[in-house]
Scaffold this motif. Structure first.
Motif, PDB file in Angstrom:
ATOM      1  N   LEU A 142       0.820  -1.206   0.000  1.00  0.00           N
ATOM      2  CA  LEU A 142       0.000   0.000   0.000  1.00  0.00           C
ATOM      3  C   LEU A 142       0.858   1.261   0.000  1.00  0.00           C
ATOM      4  CD1 LEU A 142      -2.783  -0.961   2.571  1.00  0.00           C
ATOM      5  CD2 LEU A 142      -3.044  -0.682   0.106  1.00  0.00           C
ATOM      6  N   ALA A 143       2.132   1.110   0.351  1.00  0.00           N
ATOM      7  CA  ALA A 143       3.031   2.264   0.342  1.00  0.00           C
ATOM      8  C   ALA A 143       3.059   2.922  -1.025  1.00  0.00           C
ATOM      9  CB  ALA A 143       4.435   1.834   0.752  1.00  0.00           C
ATOM     10  N   ALA A 144       2.888   2.145  -2.089  1.00  0.00           N
ATOM     11  CA  ALA A 144       2.883   2.717  -3.437  1.00  0.00           C
ATOM     12  C   ALA A 144       1.754   3.728  -3.595  1.00  0.00           C
ATOM     13  CB  ALA A 144       2.759   1.605  -4.478  1.00  0.00           C
ATOM     14  N   LEU A 145       0.622   3.476  -2.941  1.00  0.00           N
ATOM     15  CA  LEU A 145      -0.501   4.405  -3.004  1.00  0.00           C
ATOM     16  C   LEU A 145      -0.137   5.724  -2.336  1.00  0.00           C
ATOM     17  CD1 LEU A 145      -3.463   5.032  -3.638  1.00  0.00           C
ATOM     18  CD2 LEU A 145      -4.065   3.973  -1.452  1.00  0.00           C
ATOM     19  N   PHE A 146       0.592   5.662  -1.212  1.00  0.00           N
ATOM     20  CA  PHE A 146       1.003   6.882  -0.524  1.00  0.00           C
ATOM     21  C   PHE A 146       1.929   7.727  -1.398  1.00  0.00           C
ATOM     22  CE2 PHE A 146       0.644   4.054   3.468  1.00  0.00           C
ATOM     23  CZ  PHE A 146      -0.718   4.249   3.511  1.00  0.00           C
ATOM     24  N   ILE A 147       2.760   7.059  -2.182  1.00  0.00           N
ATOM     25  CA  ILE A 147       3.640   7.783  -3.102  1.00  0.00           C
ATOM     26  C   ILE A 147       2.813   8.438  -4.197  1.00  0.00           C
ATOM     27  CG2 ILE A 147       5.630   7.613  -4.638  1.00  0.00           C
ATOM     28  CD1 ILE A 147       6.351   5.009  -3.182  1.00  0.00           C
ATOM     29  N   ALA A 148       1.876   7.681  -4.767  1.00  0.00           N
ATOM     30  CA  ALA A 148       1.085   8.171  -5.897  1.00  0.00           C
ATOM     31  C   ALA A 148       0.311   9.436  -5.544  1.00  0.00           C
ATOM     32  CB  ALA A 148       0.136   7.077  -6.378  1.00  0.00           C
ATOM     33  N   VAL A 149      -0.356   9.428  -4.397  1.00  0.00           N
ATOM     34  CA  VAL A 149      -1.180  10.594  -4.055  1.00  0.00           C
ATOM     35  C   VAL A 149      -0.323  11.813  -3.767  1.00  0.00           C
ATOM     36  CG1 VAL A 149      -3.098   9.212  -3.202  1.00  0.00           C
ATOM     37  CG2 VAL A 149      -1.307   9.927  -1.596  1.00  0.00           C
ATOM     38  N   ASN A 150       0.920  11.604  -3.362  1.00  0.00           N
ATOM     39  CA  ASN A 150       1.793  12.741  -3.080  1.00  0.00           C
ATOM     40  C   ASN A 150       2.616  13.174  -4.285  1.00  0.00           C
ATOM     41  OD1 ASN A 150       1.481  13.522  -0.187  1.00  0.00           O
ATOM     42  ND2 ASN A 150       1.840  11.336   0.080  1.00  0.00           N
ATOM     43  N   LEU A 151       2.410  12.514  -5.419  1.00  0.00           N
ATOM     44  CA  LEU A 151       2.989  12.961  -6.682  1.00  0.00           C
ATOM     45  C   LEU A 151       1.908  13.476  -7.624  1.00  0.00           C
ATOM     46  CD1 LEU A 151       5.658  10.189  -7.404  1.00  0.00           C
ATOM     47  CD2 LEU A 151       6.091  12.581  -6.811  1.00  0.00           C
ATOM     48  N   SER A 152       0.695  13.619  -7.116  1.00  0.00           N
ATOM     49  CA  SER A 152      -0.430  14.004  -7.970  1.00  0.00           C
ATOM     50  C   SER A 152      -0.257  15.381  -8.578  1.00  0.00           C
ATOM     51  CB  SER A 152      -1.735  13.943  -7.171  1.00  0.00           C
ATOM     52  OG  SER A 152      -1.674  14.810  -6.045  1.00  0.00           O
ATOM     53  N   GLN A 153       0.554  16.259  -7.951  1.00  0.00           N
ATOM     54  CA  GLN A 153       0.732  17.606  -8.506  1.00  0.00           C
ATOM     55  C   GLN A 153       1.425  17.590  -9.866  1.00  0.00           C
ATOM     56  OE1 GLN A 153       2.191  16.497  -5.737  1.00  0.00           O
ATOM     57  NE2 GLN A 153       4.262  17.295  -5.469  1.00  0.00           N
ATOM     58  N   LEU A 154       2.075  16.470 -10.203  1.00  0.00           N
ATOM     59  CA  LEU A 154       2.742  16.385 -11.500  1.00  0.00           C
ATOM     60  C   LEU A 154       1.749  16.365 -12.659  1.00  0.00           C
ATOM     61  CD1 LEU A 154       5.552  13.792 -10.688  1.00  0.00           C
ATOM     62  CD2 LEU A 154       5.807  16.264 -10.978  1.00  0.00           C
ATOM     63  N   THR A 155       0.480  16.198 -12.363  1.00  0.00           N
ATOM     64  CA  THR A 155      -0.538  16.224 -13.413  1.00  0.00           C
ATOM     65  C   THR A 155      -0.978  17.648 -13.732  1.00  0.00           C
ATOM     66  OG1 THR A 155      -2.354  16.001 -11.803  1.00  0.00           O
ATOM     67  CG2 THR A 155      -1.392  13.971 -12.685  1.00  0.00           C
ATOM     68  N   GLU A 156      -0.482  18.648 -13.010  1.00  0.00           N
ATOM     69  CA  GLU A 156      -0.896  20.032 -13.199  1.00  0.00           C
ATOM     70  C   GLU A 156       0.225  20.834 -13.863  1.00  0.00           C
ATOM     71  OE1 GLU A 156      -2.475  21.812  -9.646  1.00  0.00           O
ATOM     72  OE2 GLU A 156      -3.026  19.854  -8.833  1.00  0.00           O
ATOM     73  N   ARG A 157      -0.150  21.669 -14.824  1.00  0.00           N
ATOM     74  CA  ARG A 157       0.818  22.486 -15.552  1.00  0.00           C
ATOM     75  C   ARG A 157       1.625  23.383 -14.614  1.00  0.00           C
ATOM     76  NH1 ARG A 157       0.636  27.735 -17.206  1.00  0.00           N
ATOM     77  NH2 ARG A 157       1.989  28.313 -18.969  1.00  0.00           N
ATOM     78  N   ALA A 158       0.984  23.899 -13.582  1.00  0.00           N
ATOM     79  CA  ALA A 158       1.651  24.855 -12.695  1.00  0.00           C
ATOM     80  C   ALA A 158       2.863  24.260 -11.994  1.00  0.00           C
ATOM     81  CB  ALA A 158       0.658  25.372 -11.654  1.00  0.00           C
ATOM     82  N   TRP A 159       2.880  22.908 -11.859  1.00  0.00           N
ATOM     83  CA  TRP A 159       3.934  22.291 -11.067  1.00  0.00           C
ATOM     84  C   TRP A 159       5.083  21.750 -11.894  1.00  0.00           C
ATOM     85  CZ3 TRP A 159       4.138  23.206  -6.094  1.00  0.00           C
ATOM     86  CH2 TRP A 159       2.969  23.574  -5.442  1.00  0.00           C
ATOM     87  N   VAL A 160       4.919  21.684 -13.215  1.00  0.00           N
ATOM     88  CA  VAL A 160       5.992  21.113 -14.022  1.00  0.00           C
ATOM     89  C   VAL A 160       7.223  22.015 -14.018  1.00  0.00           C
ATOM     90  CG1 VAL A 160       5.336  22.173 -16.233  1.00  0.00           C
ATOM     91  CG2 VAL A 160       6.464  19.937 -16.210  1.00  0.00           C
ATOM     92  N   LEU A 161       7.033  23.313 -13.705  1.00  0.00           N
ATOM     93  CA  LEU A 161       8.164  24.234 -13.636  1.00  0.00           C
ATOM     94  C   LEU A 161       8.714  24.381 -12.225  1.00  0.00           C
ATOM     95  CD1 LEU A 161       6.951  27.089 -16.019  1.00  0.00           C
ATOM     96  CD2 LEU A 161       8.495  25.182 -16.516  1.00  0.00           C
ATOM     97  N   MET A 162       8.093  23.713 -11.253  1.00  0.00           N
ATOM     98  CA  MET A 162       8.586  23.758  -9.878  1.00  0.00           C
ATOM     99  C   MET A 162       9.647  22.683  -9.709  1.00  0.00           C
ATOM    100  SD  MET A 162       7.307  26.254  -8.201  1.00  0.00           S
ATOM    101  CE  MET A 162       7.632  25.812  -6.497  1.00  0.00           C
ATOM    102  N   HIS A 163      10.876  23.106  -9.541  1.00  0.00           N
ATOM    103  CA  HIS A 163      12.010  22.197  -9.514  1.00  0.00           C
ATOM    104  C   HIS A 163      11.868  21.147  -8.421  1.00  0.00           C
ATOM    105  CE1 HIS A 163      13.157  25.907 -11.487  1.00  0.00           C
ATOM    106  NE2 HIS A 163      14.180  25.299 -12.041  1.00  0.00           N
ATOM    107  N   GLU A 164      11.325  21.545  -7.281  1.00  0.00           N
ATOM    108  CA  GLU A 164      11.220  20.611  -6.161  1.00  0.00           C
ATOM    109  C   GLU A 164      10.229  19.493  -6.442  1.00  0.00           C
ATOM    110  OE1 GLU A 164      13.093  24.230  -4.819  1.00  0.00           O
ATOM    111  OE2 GLU A 164      11.244  23.867  -5.924  1.00  0.00           O
ATOM    112  N   ALA A 165       9.142  19.798  -7.178  1.00  0.00           N
ATOM    113  CA  ALA A 165       8.152  18.765  -7.480  1.00  0.00           C
ATOM    114  C   ALA A 165       8.764  17.675  -8.356  1.00  0.00           C
ATOM    115  CB  ALA A 165       6.940  19.387  -8.171  1.00  0.00           C
ATOM    116  N   VAL A 166       9.493  18.088  -9.386  1.00  0.00           N
ATOM    117  CA  VAL A 166      10.136  17.112 -10.275  1.00  0.00           C
ATOM    118  C   VAL A 166      11.241  16.367  -9.538  1.00  0.00           C
ATOM    119  CG1 VAL A 166      11.431  16.852 -12.420  1.00  0.00           C
ATOM    120  CG2 VAL A 166       9.562  18.512 -12.291  1.00  0.00           C
ATOM    121  N   THR A 167      12.024  17.100  -8.760  1.00  0.00           N
ATOM    122  CA  THR A 167      13.134  16.478  -8.042  1.00  0.00           C
ATOM    123  C   THR A 167      12.633  15.480  -7.005  1.00  0.00           C
ATOM    124  OG1 THR A 167      14.444  18.485  -8.345  1.00  0.00           O
ATOM    125  CG2 THR A 167      15.203  16.935  -6.678  1.00  0.00           C
TER     126      THR A 167
END
Length: 369
Positions: free
Chosen positions: A147-172
């Motif tokens: 289930l740990a994979a689910l915890f990772i997925a929900v906390n990477l959900s911002q990668l689906t938004e255009r606003a976050w693709v330029l945020m270096h920390e989100a990608v990193t």
């Protein structure tokens, strides 16, 4: 007396009573401090927002990086563009750490925002899938640990938004999650490559590479240690070029950063995690309770990967508590995707510690042969 095979992964299964009592007391204390300091969440979320200009529906750092991207796409050099936008929006240009490395911006300018979003999302999907496979293949772990994979997925959900693709920390943060999932002492090259990309995008990923390099030295794996050292030297070369290029476009009147000595402590660290994880949609007290449990879960996982994950979390927790200012809350995105993996192990860890407080539990050294 050895723990039962089914509990062999749980470092706290054979815990002596004094250690169990101390860990449970620490857990309760951290939860209490987080709840009491919960008011910092609003201060962190709103820090500096009033001075940041809106642009194309974006504000703050999102707007800043979008403006820089537009200039670079139009043919302007990255450093000229970033210096102009920092000045126009009252962002500091000194010291060099206040300006991001050009890597992410140049990638997005070259392939376009939609392709960059797809690439970032792909990195997130691969990280989640790799973690799921890794946990399922680790010996002795309970089935529910996947289930740990689910915890990772929900906390990477911002990668689906255009606003976050330029945020270096989100990608990193996604790349750090992937590098951890790939980490095996006998196979250092894949996590080394991923960590290298992460460091090239945001230099704050360097502690992950340094930790893996330290493990290689401890293992006396000289080839891997040399590889991590080479990565470090390559980073220094890139950083030197970055400093030189930035110096060519700055002037004495440019703003300087107030420094990184936030000293916000535990409550501010918890607030950062709250603002940059899926918990941002919940009350602040949820982070105050879950963050210590996640760290305890990481600490309970007896394996090299568990030790690496715990090391990453503790290093960044310390950095955030000591150095991050309230408006640096986005640093939490570096570790939010992997922090809550520990929740998959927390129930067994807490149960083992509570059982250790029961009557008749002796220190292992005092048990008869």
């Amino acid at each position: 007396m050895a723990p039962a095979p089914s509990a062999s992964w749980n470092r706290f299964a054979p815990a002596p009573r004094p250690l169990a009592a101390a860990l449970l007391a620490l857990l309760a204390a951290l939860m209490l401090i987080g709840v009491i300091g919960g008011g910092d969440g609003a201060r962190v979320a709103g820090a500096g927002a009033g001075s940041m200009r809106a642009e194309s529906g974006l504000i703050g750092d999102h707007a800043l990086y979008a403006n820089v991207l537009h200039r670079v796409e139009a043919g302007e050099s990255y450093y000229t563009a970033v210096a102009a936008e920092h000045r126009a929006n009252d962002y500091p240009l000194k010291p060099f750490m206040t300006v991001r490395l050009p890597t992410l911006m140049m990638i997005v300018a070259t392939i376009g925002v939609p392709a960059a979003m797809a690439l970032g999302l792909l990195a997130g999907v691969v990280a989640v899938s790799t973690w799921r496979q890794r946990i399922r293949s680790e010996p002795g772990l309970p089935r529910y640990a996947s289930l740990a994979a689910l915890f990772i997925a929900v906390n990477l959900s911002q990668l689906t938004e255009r606003a976050w693709v330029l945020m270096h920390e989100a990608v990193t943060g996604a790349l750090i999650a992937l590098a951890l999932a790939l980490y095996r002492p006998a196979r250092p090259w894949a996590p080394m490559a991923v960590a290298g990309v992460a460091v090239a995008i945001r230099e704050t990923a360097l502690p992950v590479a340094m930790l893996f390099g330290l493990f290689a030295l401890i293992d006396r794996d000289w080839r891997a240690a040399a590889g991590w050292a080479a990565l470090g030297l390559a980073f220094l070369a890139v950083l030197a070029a970055h400093i030189a290029a930035l110096a060519a476009v700055t002037v004495p009147t440019d703003l300087a950063s107030p420094g990184w000595s936030g000293l916000g402590g535990w409550a501010t660290y918890v607030a950062f995690v709250h603002e940059t994880s899926i918990l941002r949609f919940t009350p602040m007290w949820t982070a105050a309770l879950l963050v210590p449990l996640a760290l305890l879960g990481w600490a309970s996982w007896r394996s090299r990967l568990g030790l690496a994950g715990l090391g990453v979390q503790l290093i960044y927790a310390l950095l955030l508590m000591l150095f991050a200012r309230p408006d640096n809350f986005y640093w939490g995105m570096l570790i939010a995707p992997t922090l809550f993996i520990g929740l998959a192990f927390a129930p067994a860890a807490v149960t083992a510690l509570i059982r250790a407080l029961g009557p008749g539990r002796l220190h292992p050294a005092a048990m008869p042969n």
